[in-house]
Every structure is written in structure tokens, then in C-alpha cells.
Motif scaffolding. Structure first.
Motif, PDB file in Angstrom:
ATOM      1  N   VAL A 144       0.853  -1.187   0.000  1.00 35.45           N
ATOM      2  CA  VAL A 144       0.000   0.000   0.000  1.00 35.45           C
ATOM      3  C   VAL A 144       0.890   1.238   0.000  1.00 35.45           C
ATOM      4  O   VAL A 144       1.971   1.228   0.580  1.00 35.45           O
ATOM      5  CB  VAL A 144      -0.895  -0.010   1.265  1.00 35.45           C
ATOM      6  CG1 VAL A 144      -1.630   1.302   1.433  1.00 35.45           C
ATOM      7  CG2 VAL A 144      -1.893  -1.162   1.189  1.00 35.45           C
ATOM      8  N   ILE A 145       0.386   2.314  -0.659  1.00 33.40           N
ATOM      9  CA  ILE A 145       1.165   3.555  -0.704  1.00 33.40           C
ATOM     10  C   ILE A 145       0.188   4.746  -0.639  1.00 33.40           C
ATOM     11  O   ILE A 145      -0.801   4.768  -1.358  1.00 33.40           O
ATOM     12  CB  ILE A 145       2.047   3.568  -1.988  1.00 33.40           C
ATOM     13  CG1 ILE A 145       2.962   4.793  -2.040  1.00 33.40           C
ATOM     14  CG2 ILE A 145       1.240   3.493  -3.261  1.00 33.40           C
ATOM     15  CD1 ILE A 145       4.310   4.505  -1.490  1.00 33.40           C
ATOM     16  N   PRO A 188       7.932  -2.783   4.725  1.00 30.01           N
ATOM     17  CA  PRO A 188       6.878  -3.744   4.369  1.00 30.01           C
ATOM     18  C   PRO A 188       5.716  -3.790   5.362  1.00 30.01           C
ATOM     19  O   PRO A 188       5.909  -3.636   6.565  1.00 30.01           O
ATOM     20  CB  PRO A 188       7.613  -5.080   4.338  1.00 30.01           C
ATOM     21  CG  PRO A 188       8.864  -4.871   5.108  1.00 30.01           C
ATOM     22  CD  PRO A 188       9.217  -3.423   5.032  1.00 30.01           C
ATOM     23  N   LEU A 189       4.527  -3.973   4.801  1.00 30.04           N
ATOM     24  CA  LEU A 189       3.320  -4.187   5.615  1.00 30.04           C
ATOM     25  C   LEU A 189       2.829  -5.600   5.299  1.00 30.04           C
ATOM     26  O   LEU A 189       2.140  -5.821   4.310  1.00 30.04           O
ATOM     27  CB  LEU A 189       2.250  -3.154   5.227  1.00 30.04           C
ATOM     28  CG  LEU A 189       0.852  -3.358   5.825  1.00 30.04           C
ATOM     29  CD1 LEU A 189       0.863  -3.163   7.339  1.00 30.04           C
ATOM     30  CD2 LEU A 189      -0.154  -2.387   5.192  1.00 30.04           C
ATOM     31  N   PRO A 190       3.194  -6.593   6.140  1.00 32.71           N
ATOM     32  CA  PRO A 190       2.730  -7.962   5.854  1.00 32.71           C
ATOM     33  C   PRO A 190       1.210  -8.045   6.030  1.00 32.71           C
ATOM     34  O   PRO A 190       0.629  -7.278   6.802  1.00 32.71           O
ATOM     35  CB  PRO A 190       3.447  -8.828   6.887  1.00 32.71           C
ATOM     36  CG  PRO A 190       4.373  -7.935   7.606  1.00 32.71           C
ATOM     37  CD  PRO A 190       3.998  -6.526   7.349  1.00 32.71           C
ATOM     38  N   ARG A 237       9.769   5.039   4.382  1.00 37.45           N
ATOM     39  CA  ARG A 237      10.197   4.626   5.721  1.00 37.45           C
ATOM     40  C   ARG A 237       9.612   5.534   6.794  1.00 37.45           C
ATOM     41  O   ARG A 237       9.624   5.219   7.975  1.00 37.45           O
ATOM     42  CB  ARG A 237      11.735   4.616   5.798  1.00 37.45           C
ATOM     43  CG  ARG A 237      12.331   3.467   4.975  1.00 37.45           C
ATOM     44  CD  ARG A 237      13.806   3.581   4.812  1.00 37.45           C
ATOM     45  NE  ARG A 237      14.171   4.801   4.087  1.00 37.45           N
ATOM     46  CZ  ARG A 237      15.415   5.182   3.843  1.00 37.45           C
ATOM     47  NH1 ARG A 237      16.406   4.441   4.288  1.00 37.45           N
ATOM     48  NH2 ARG A 237      15.674   6.284   3.172  1.00 37.45           N
ATOM     49  N   GLU A 238       9.076   6.676   6.366  1.00 35.10           N
ATOM     50  CA  GLU A 238       8.450   7.597   7.327  1.00 35.10           C
ATOM     51  C   GLU A 238       7.089   7.089   7.812  1.00 35.10           C
ATOM     52  O   GLU A 238       6.541   7.607   8.767  1.00 35.10           O
ATOM     53  CB  GLU A 238       8.195   8.956   6.665  1.00 35.10           C
ATOM     54  CG  GLU A 238       9.412   9.741   6.347  1.00 35.10           C
ATOM     55  CD  GLU A 238       9.045  10.981   5.525  1.00 35.10           C
ATOM     56  OE1 GLU A 238       7.851  11.263   5.355  1.00 35.10           O
ATOM     57  OE2 GLU A 238       9.978  11.640   5.066  1.00 35.10           O
ATOM     58  N   ILE A 239       6.532   6.112   7.100  1.00 35.26           N
ATOM     59  CA  ILE A 239       5.149   5.719   7.428  1.00 35.26           C
ATOM     60  C   ILE A 239       5.127   4.743   8.606  1.00 35.26           C
ATOM     61  O   ILE A 239       5.817   3.722   8.588  1.00 35.26           O
ATOM     62  CB  ILE A 239       4.466   5.058   6.211  1.00 35.26           C
ATOM     63  CG1 ILE A 239       4.520   5.987   4.993  1.00 35.26           C
ATOM     64  CG2 ILE A 239       3.008   4.703   6.524  1.00 35.26           C
ATOM     65  CD1 ILE A 239       4.091   5.329   3.681  1.00 35.26           C
ATOM     66  N   ASP A 240       4.329   5.101   9.616  1.00 39.30           N
ATOM     67  CA  ASP A 240       4.077   4.178  10.722  1.00 39.30           C
ATOM     68  C   ASP A 240       2.744   3.502  10.378  1.00 39.30           C
ATOM     69  O   ASP A 240       1.676   4.118  10.464  1.00 39.30           O
ATOM     70  CB  ASP A 240       3.988   4.994  12.019  1.00 39.30           C
ATOM     71  CG  ASP A 240       3.473   4.173  13.188  1.00 39.30           C
ATOM     72  OD1 ASP A 240       2.969   3.058  12.961  1.00 39.30           O
ATOM     73  OD2 ASP A 240       3.564   4.661  14.334  1.00 39.30           O
ATOM     74  N   TRP A 241       2.794   2.248   9.948  1.00 33.66           N
ATOM     75  CA  TRP A 241       1.589   1.603   9.399  1.00 33.66           C
ATOM     76  C   TRP A 241       0.439   1.532  10.392  1.00 33.66           C
ATOM     77  O   TRP A 241      -0.719   1.716  10.024  1.00 33.66           O
ATOM     78  CB  TRP A 241       1.911   0.205   8.860  1.00 33.66           C
ATOM     79  CG  TRP A 241       2.707   0.238   7.586  1.00 33.66           C
ATOM     80  CD1 TRP A 241       3.961  -0.263   7.387  1.00 33.66           C
ATOM     81  CD2 TRP A 241       2.311   0.821   6.329  1.00 33.66           C
ATOM     82  NE1 TRP A 241       4.373  -0.034   6.100  1.00 33.66           N
ATOM     83  CE2 TRP A 241       3.375   0.630   5.417  1.00 33.66           C
ATOM     84  CE3 TRP A 241       1.185   1.492   5.893  1.00 33.66           C
ATOM     85  CZ2 TRP A 241       3.336   1.080   4.105  1.00 33.66           C
ATOM     86  CZ3 TRP A 241       1.128   1.939   4.584  1.00 33.66           C
ATOM     87  CH2 TRP A 241       2.197   1.737   3.708  1.00 33.66           C
ATOM     88  N   ASP A 242       0.753   1.232  11.669  1.00 35.35           N
ATOM     89  CA  ASP A 242      -0.338   1.139  12.653  1.00 35.35           C
ATOM     90  C   ASP A 242      -1.068   2.472  12.728  1.00 35.35           C
ATOM     91  O   ASP A 242      -2.296   2.541  12.736  1.00 35.35           O
ATOM     92  CB  ASP A 242       0.206   0.780  14.044  1.00 35.35           C
ATOM     93  CG  ASP A 242       0.681  -0.672  14.097  1.00 35.35           C
ATOM     94  OD1 ASP A 242       0.678  -1.322  13.031  1.00 35.35           O
ATOM     95  OD2 ASP A 242       1.034  -1.141  15.191  1.00 35.35           O
ATOM     96  N   ASP A 243      -0.274   3.548  12.776  1.00 34.57           N
ATOM     97  CA  ASP A 243      -0.860   4.885  12.879  1.00 34.57           C
ATOM     98  C   ASP A 243      -1.621   5.233  11.589  1.00 34.57           C
ATOM     99  O   ASP A 243      -2.749   5.722  11.627  1.00 34.57           O
ATOM    100  CB  ASP A 243       0.276   5.891  13.118  1.00 34.57           C
ATOM    101  CG  ASP A 243      -0.268   7.284  13.331  1.00 34.57           C
ATOM    102  OD1 ASP A 243      -0.973   7.473  14.341  1.00 34.57           O
ATOM    103  OD2 ASP A 243      -0.031   8.164  12.471  1.00 34.57           O
ATOM    104  N   TYR A 244      -0.998   4.939  10.451  1.00 35.46           N
ATOM    105  CA  TYR A 244      -1.623   5.283   9.164  1.00 35.46           C
ATOM    106  C   TYR A 244      -2.962   4.547   9.006  1.00 35.46           C
ATOM    107  O   TYR A 244      -3.970   5.148   8.646  1.00 35.46           O
ATOM    108  CB  TYR A 244      -0.681   4.898   8.013  1.00 35.46           C
ATOM    109  CG  TYR A 244      -1.301   5.081   6.641  1.00 35.46           C
ATOM    110  CD1 TYR A 244      -1.435   6.338   6.067  1.00 35.46           C
ATOM    111  CD2 TYR A 244      -1.771   3.976   5.917  1.00 35.46           C
ATOM    112  CE1 TYR A 244      -2.026   6.503   4.808  1.00 35.46           C
ATOM    113  CE2 TYR A 244      -2.348   4.127   4.663  1.00 35.46           C
ATOM    114  CZ  TYR A 244      -2.473   5.393   4.117  1.00 35.46           C
ATOM    115  OH  TYR A 244      -3.063   5.547   2.883  1.00 35.46           O
TER     116      TYR A 244
END
Ligand SMILES: NC(=O)c1ccc[n+]([C@@H]2O[C@H](COP(=O)([O-])OP(=O)(O)OC[C@H]3O[C@@H](n4cnc5c(N)ncnc54)[C@H](OP(=O)(O)O)[C@@H]3O)[C@@H](O)[C@H]2O)c1
Length: 774
Positions: free
Chosen positions: A333-334, A368-370, A494-501
Motif C-alpha cells: 500500500v502507498i 513492508p506491511l505484511p 520509511r516515514e510511514i508508521d503503518w499502525d498509525d496510518y
């Protein structure tokens, strides 16, 4: 954050810094789409010297220029609009944006001074018919490169593709030209001819016979026009499904996930061969799954549901108990602002002529976001923000254990079989309030299982994928942005915090888009709307099974019991029982045929005798069988000034006891010879399509507005006239009408006979006195 070097090179577009487009003349295609809107917004807000040509196709009677004005009022432009005000928007339309009206495959002349083209237009659906997918994505690319060549411009083209052009594969997909050797031009020609081939096949006699017999089995009770309409719809649907299937299977047979990624791959080949190979500059940008903005134009901006969203929402609604995903596959995802930033940075850093650049704007390699992490986030979100249930309470979301594709398929097949068996059993039972509720549950379950299959098919390739996208070129492009610019226009994943996003940005933003999550009262609980006062509407009531809980067989028995000597009863009863199979068969085939055949039993009865019986005992029995709720509803329509009509397929004499309640009674008349009934009707019974034809004519004669009118019927044969009305209701419907009413969300009334029916006082007026035709 990655280190950046302050680049100070002159761009092809006339700017002086990396990421700056200066005074370039930029053609944007797909500007009305999700990504295109965000590109246009960036150009308007942050590249004030640029001049924009926007390819927009007219829609219906709306011109491209009008579409642009509407577009600029959308939320993506809100921050820019607030900043520049209405005059700034008008100024931009007048001085900076030129609309080129047209579609990709049908382009007129393009400007001859273009510096940059951002080609974003595409059909993004995974599952379109093969001919449409090729026409838009391959034909569209051919169209744009042909038109550019003809224009004499030599722009740097940023061709927006997708990371999934890599196809079905495992391991790292490089940021490079695709290596397949498929003859894409031959595939394009075959796909273009597919529509005609499938249309021809659908018109072969054997195919048409199949459509007709399936339509007859389902719709013969609605009439011959309904059968023909259903057969033709089935043919059209067959053509569509076949073309979709052709796309899916051809893509799979060539090694791609679906026809979308296949045609996007061929579009890249067209770009390379038609543009780069001719010595022009070409950059191919391949984003993965694009979702809500992380920062720009504001956190959470999205334009409708995107690729992963239907899956997330279906999970929140609790309709996906499991899923065939691989826990460790990467759901790439992006955020949309990262994609737009990368496209603009690529546009400002042109490739060498004849040597295309490739950028994979993806997250799987660098951050990566598994799939299991995605599932955990979605689960946590819906546990803390549960979706309201249709009736009451909240949906309890399941915990997916991701047991693997085979096991999920086994469980789905079992669930489908159990549901089909349940449905077949319910269809054999008499239609009652309880069986209709069971039927509604079975239908809901079927629709959930169908959604599940659709999701599983669509997402299988994305959630079982073992492909990883290399992103070194994209990272280098980002690193080249000057530090000051990079804060706002960077795209370092690398700036993306997936949990937060996911939990704070993306899922909340799609939740606000959907009304599906508002508590919607179930059809049963929906409050009856008050009837509006008007005289241009009609309320049409079917008689048997709707206003009275009896049928024409019972009515016959009431007449016979009042007019027969007791000694004649056993013979009459035996004859009726002997004919019952014939009547049932006729009823199953065609309601009109059944009425005709049954009414022959009146043959030989003196007409005056029938009228006497109706005026006495029969009338009282009819009132006892009349449903109070029906009378209340008829009165409510009359109080609101509506015209009320009772319609029966039978003869008017038998409806006479209720005639006083209606403005008109529409029924057949029985033929008489010398005062004796012959058992033949004067004209065909007014049922199914004949009733629909009568209703159209009646509305025309009385200047009635059918879309605001009301209808009440109980049987499958009523469907065809009920659907002409804006407010149809199914009253104690048979199974087939109940199924359609549930599907179309029509009102279903469960009206009951009172303990002793109704009496004349309740009806308020001597209905029998008015009499009825026939
Ligand atoms: N969305 C994603 O997750 C995703 C992921 C990877 C790559 N991409 C790529 O990103 C690009 C933009 O996608 P999107 O999500 O913005 O798609 P979108 O919202 O569906 O927008 C598609 C755009 O293309 C235009 N278009 C389609 N067919 C056209 C034709 N024949 N002539 C002229 N215009 C046509 C549409 O115009 P109308 O308004 O007139 O229909 C619309 O402006 C596409 O190339 C897509 O393949 C998207």
C-alpha cells in the motif's frame, strides 16, 4: 529520514531545482480520477508558473469545461481554494488551464509546445470485459502516443502504470523494462474482435433456447413479455460475463493476475516502442495499491473507495469470517500524496532520450506491511469502533486465522451447499411470515457468500503474492530532492508508521465515506411514510390474497354452498378434487390460464341466481375474509385524495361486496346466453402483463403519475404491474414475490384477517349497494 543532497540542476521544464516544474506546459490525462485530481491540485497549488492542458472527455451533456468547474469544487482542492479564493480559482481556469475535450482513443490535435505529459488515464477495474480493458488501457496508450507524434511536440512523458505489471511471480521485481515476449499487438487485435465473436455466439439457436427456457421457468407467471425481457437480459449478461471471463483467463494464461495488470503491461510496451524507441524521453512510474493521503492536501484525503477498501469494509461488516490470504505476503500500500510527489519529481528529472526510467512507488521493500499486520490493524480498529448492526447492537468482527486458500475454499463450498439446501426446503413450505423471514436470512447469507467469493477472487493475487518490488530508483529520486522541499514533497516510505496510518488515517477516512455503517432500519421496522395529499396518484389493490384472504376456488365453494341442495354436495366436491391437478398445473404455468379454466365451473348457472347469492350469504362471507389492515389502507388513500382501484382477474360480480370502497373495480365479465352463464369470459382475464397494460392505459386516461402511485399485490404474477409503480408493496407474498420484494427492498406487509373479519359498519358505507361491473 534519508540523507538528501541539494540538487541544483536545470530541469527540462525550465525550473531550476529538482522537483520544480517551473513554467512548463504540462498535459495531464486522467485529471478527473483519484490520482489525476491530486496531481492537478499539486500543480495548481505548488507550481504556480506551470501551464496545464487537461484532457477531459465530455460526460453526457456535460462538456469537459463544465466538468473542470465541478472538479475544482471537490474536497481535494479545498485547501488551495481557501488560499486563493474564488477569484484565484477563476483566474487559474482562465489563464492556466486549457481543457482538451476528448477520449484517449479518439484524440484530436494536441498542442505542439508540450514540455511534459503526465499520462494517468486508465480503466482501473480488475475485472472489466476484455474488449473494454484493451480499448482503454492499450488502445488509449496507442492513441496518446500517436497523437503526440502527430503534434510535433517532444515532451518528457511520465507514463503512470502499476507495480503489478510484473505479473504472477515470486521474488524481487526490478525497476526495469518488462521481459516478457508476448506479441501485445496480436493480443490487442484479438481482444478488439472478442466482442463481436461473443455476441455472435450468444445468438446461436442453442444458446437462445437455453436463455428462453431458463427465463420461462422463472418468469412465465409474469407473462410472455417478461419471459422475452428476461431471456434477452440473460443473453446480454452472458455476453458480459463471457468477456470478463475471457479477460481473466487470458491474463492468467499469459502469467498476469488479471486483465487490468495485463493491459497495463502492454501499455508500457506501447510507450516504450512508440515513444522511447523513437528517441523521446519516457519515465514509467509504477505505484502499488494507492490509498488515503498521509499529509497532502490534508491527512486522510481520499476520493471514494479504492482498491483495498471494499475488503476492509466487508470485514467491518462481519461478512468475511475467514480469508484466503498468506499471512506473510506483502500488501503493498502507498499513500496517494507519496505517489503524486514521486510523479512530479520524475517529471522534473527527465530520462535520457530513448532510455526510459522506471520508478516503483511501493512500500514492500523499504517498509513492508505484511498481510497479518494489516489484518491485525483492521481487527483492532473495528474492535474499538464496531459497526452498528442493521437491527440493534454492533457487529462482532471475526479473528482471521488465515488457514490457507484450500481450507477456506472447503469451508465456503460447505456453507454454499448448506444455504442452497435450506433455500430449496423453504421454497416447498407455504409462504408465511416465518418462512419469509427464513427466506430473507437465506438471501442475506447468499449475498454475503457471493461477496466473499468476489473478494476472494479479486484479492487472491494481492494477498497471496510473494512478489517484492525493488524501489532503489525511486529512493534515489527522493534523495535528490533538496532538503527544504523534501519535507512537503518527499516520498520516503520509511516515514510511514503503518499502525498509525491505518488506524488513525486511512480506515477512519473511508468510514466517513460510507453510509453503509449508519444504522439503517430494517425493512420491517421502517416507519410507514404518511401519504401525501394529491389527486394525481392511484392506489391499485389486487383482490384475492391481498384485500381478502381467499382465492377464486374458495369463492366458488361459497357460491356453491349457498346455492346447492345438500344432496348435490358430494358430487360437486368429488368433481372439484378430480380437476385439482389440472388446476394446479395451469396455475403454475400461467395465472390467466388457471382463471379461465376454473371459471368454466360457473357454466350453466343463471346470472340472476349468482347475483342473489352474492348479495346475501356470499357478501357476508367475503367481508369476514376481508383484512382490516387492507381496509384501513384503502381509507387512508381515499383520505389523502388518491384514486383507489380494486383489480381482480376474476369476474366483477364476485368483487361486488367491496365495490363501495373503491373509485373503480376492474374485472372481467362472464358471457351469458339467455340469462345463463356460459363459463366463458368476455375478454382475457386482467392478470400479470394484461394488468400492466391496463394500468398504463388507465394512468394515461386519468392523467395519473405512476411513479408516485401505489400498488398492493400478493403473487408472483403481480410483479410485472407492481414494478410500474413508485410505491409497490407485497402483501402476504408468495415465495417468488417475497424473494423479489426482498431483493428490491420493497415494503412487505403481513396483513391478517381480524378474528371475525370486518363487517359493513367497519367498511363504513354499503359497498354492496354500489355494485360492480360484470
Ligand atoms: N488507484 C490505484 O490504486 C492505482 C494503483 C496503481 C496504479 N494506478 C494507476 O494510476 C492511474 C490513475 O488511477 P486512478 O486510481 O486515478 O483511476 P481513476 O480514479 O479510475 O481515474 C481514471 C481516470 O482515467 C480517465 N479515463 C479512463 N478512460 C479514459 C478514456 N478512454 N479517455 C479519457 N480519459 C479516460 C477517467 O476519466 P473519466 O472521469 O472521464 O472517467 C479518470 O479521469 C492509472 O493509470 C492506474 O492504472 C492506480
Amino acid at each position: 529520514m534519508s540523507p538528501r543532497k541539494a540538487a541544483d540542476k536545470k530541469t527540462a521544464s525550465g525550473g531550476t531545482d529538482a522537483g520544480d516544474l517551473g513554467s512548463a506546459h504540462i498535459l495531464v490525462t486522467g485529471g478527473t480520477g483519484f490520482v489525476g485530481q491530486a496531481i492537478l491540485e499539486r500543480l495548481l497549488s505548488d507550481h504556480p508558473q506551470s501551464k496545464i492542458s487537461l484532457l477531459v472527455r465530455p460526460k453526457g451533456s456535460t462538456s469537459g469545461a463544465d466538468r473542470l468547474r465541478t472538479l475544482l469544487r471537490k474536497p481535494v482542492f479545498s485547501v488551495w481554494r481557501d488560499r486563493v479564493g474564488d477569484e484565484g480559482v477563476d483566474l487559474a481556469i482562465a489563464e492556466r488551464i486549457a481543457v482538451i475535450e476528448g477520449a484517449l482513443g479518439d484524440l484530436t490535435t494536441l498542442p505542439d509546445d508540450l514540455d511534459i505529459v503526465i499520462h494517468s488515464a486508465s480503466t482501473v477495474s480488475f475485472d472489466p470485459p476484455i474488449d473494454q480493458a484493451f480499448a482503454s488501457n492499450v488502445g488509449g496508450a496507442i492513441g496518446i502516443y500517436d497523437a503526440l507524434t502527430a503534434s510535433g511536440s517532444d515532451p518528457h512523458v511520465v507514463h503512470v502504470s502499476t507495480a503489478y505489471v510484473g505479473g504472477l511471480r515470486k521474488g524481487v521485481a526490478p525497476e526495469a523494462s518488462l521481459t516478457d515476449k508476448v506479441d501485445w499487438r496480436a493480443e490487442y487485435d484479438m481482444a478488439r474482435g472478442a466482442h463481436e465473436r461473443v455476441e455472435l455466439a450468444s445468438r446461436e439457436p442453442d444458446a437462445l433456447r437455453r436463455f428462453i427456457s431458463a427465463a420461462r421457468a422463472k418468469h412465465s407467471k409474469e407473462g410472455p413479455q417478461a419471459v422475452a425481457k428476461a431471456a434477452e437480459s440473460a443473453r446480454v449478461e452472458w455476453v458480459r460475463t463471457r468477456l470478463v471471463d475471457l479477460g481473466r483467463i487470458r491474463a492468467e494464461s499469459l502469467g498476469w493476475t488479471d486483465v487490468y495488470t495485463l493491459t497495463k503491461a502492454f501499455a508500457e510496451r506501447a510507450a516504450e516502442e512508440m515513444w522511447a524507441a523513437a528517441g523521446h524521453r519516457l519515465s514509467i512510474v509504477r505505484p502499488s495499491i494507492i490509498e488515503s493521503a498521509l499529509r497532502h492536501p490534508y491527512t486522510g484525503w481520499i476520493d471514494g473507495f479504492k482498491v483495498a477498501d471494499p475488503l476492509i469494509l466487508a470485514y467491518g461488516r462481519g461478512i468475511l469470517p475467514e480469508f484466503p490470504g498468506l499471512p506473510d505476503s506483502i500488501l503493498d500500500v502507498i499513500p496517494v500524496d507519496f505517489v503524486v510527489n514521486a510523479i512530479i519529481a520524475a517529471a522534473a528529472a527527465p530520462a535520457q532520450p530513448g532510455q526510459p526510467s522506471y520508478y516503483q512507488v511501493t512500500s514492500g521493500t523499504s517498509n513492508p506491511l505484511p498481510f497479518h499486520a494489516m489484518v491485525r490493524n483492521v481487527n483492532e480498529f473495528f474492535r474499538s469502533h464496531p459497526v452498528p448492526q442493521d437491527g440493534e447492537g454492533h457487529v462482532q468482527v471475526p479473528t482471521w486465522k488465515l488457514p490457507g486458500g484450500r481450507e477456506v475454499e472447503r469451508r465456503t463450498q460447505l456453507a454454499e451447499r448448506a444455504n442452497n439446501t435450506r433455500e430449496r426446503l423453504i421454497e416447498r413450505l407455504p409462504s408465511t411470515v416465518r418462512t419469509r423471514a427464513w427466506l430473507a436470512n437465506v438471501q442475506r447469507r447468499r449475498s454475503d457468500l457471493e461477496s466473499f467469493r468476489t473478494f476472494a477472487d479479486l484479492y487472491r493475487a494481492y494477498v497471496q503474492s510473494e512478489i517484492i518490488f525493488d524501489d532503489r530508483h525511486t529512493r534515489a529520486l527522493d534523495d535528490a530532492l533538496p532538503g527544504a522541499l523534501a519535507v512537503d514533497r518527499g516520498f520516503d516510505v520509511r516515514e510511514i508508521d503503518w499502525d498509525d496510518y491505518l488506524q488513525r488515517v486511512h480506515i477512519p477516512s473511508i468510514m466517513t465515506l460510507t453510509r453503509a455503517f449508519a444504522v439503517r432500519p430494517s425493512a420491517k421496522k421502517r416507519a410507514e411514510k404518511p401519504l401525501s395529499q394529491r389527486t394525481d396518484v392511484v392506489a391499485v389493490f389486487d383482490l384475492e390474497g391481498t384485500v381478502v384472504d381467499s382465492n377464486i376456488v374458495e369463492q366458488y365453494l361459497w357460491i356453491r354452498s349457498a346455492g346447492f341442495r345438500k344432496a348435490a354436495w358430494p358430487g360437486e366436491f368429488a368433481s372439484l378434487m378430480a380437476s385439482l391437478p389440472k388446476y394446479l398445473k395451469a396455475e403454475q404455468r400461467d395465472r390467466g390460464e388457471f382463471i379461465r379454466v376454473f371459471l368454466r365451473r360457473y357454466s350453466g348457472m343463471p346470472a340472476s341466481r349468482l347475483q342473489q347469492i352474492v348479495a346475501r350469504g356470499y357478501g357476508e362471507t367475503m367481508l369476514r375474509h376481508t383484512m382490516p389492515a387492507a381496509i384501513d389502507r384503502i381509507k387512508a388513500h381515499r383520505d389523502a385524495g388518491h384514486r383507489t382501484v380494486l383489480v381482480t382477474g376474476s369476474i366483477g360480480t364476485l368483487a361486488a361486496p367491496l365495490a363501495g370502497l373503491f373509485d373503480d373495480v376492474v374485472a372481467s365479465t362472464m358471457h351469458e346466453r339467455d340469462g345463463v352463464l356460459t363459463g366463458y369470459l368476455d375478454k382475457p382475464p386482467i392478470v400479470d402483463e394484461a394488468r400492466a397494460a391496463w394500468l398504463r392505459q388507465y394512468a394515461e386516461e386519468h392523467r395519473l403519475n405512476l411513479t408516485q402511485s401505489y400498488g398492493y399485490g400478493d403473487s408472483h404474477s403481480d410483479l410485472v404491474w407492481l414494478e410500474l409503480l413508485g410505491n409497490p408493496s407485497a402483501v402476504n407474498p408468495d415465495t417468488q414475490l417475497a424473494r423479489e420484494a426482498l431483493r428490491r427492498r420493497w415494503k412487505i406487509n403481513n396483513w391478517k384477517r381480524g378474528p371475525r373479519g370486518v363487517n359493513r359498519d367497519y367498511i363504513d358505507g354499503d359497498s354492496a349497494a354500489k355494485g360492480a361491473a360484470g
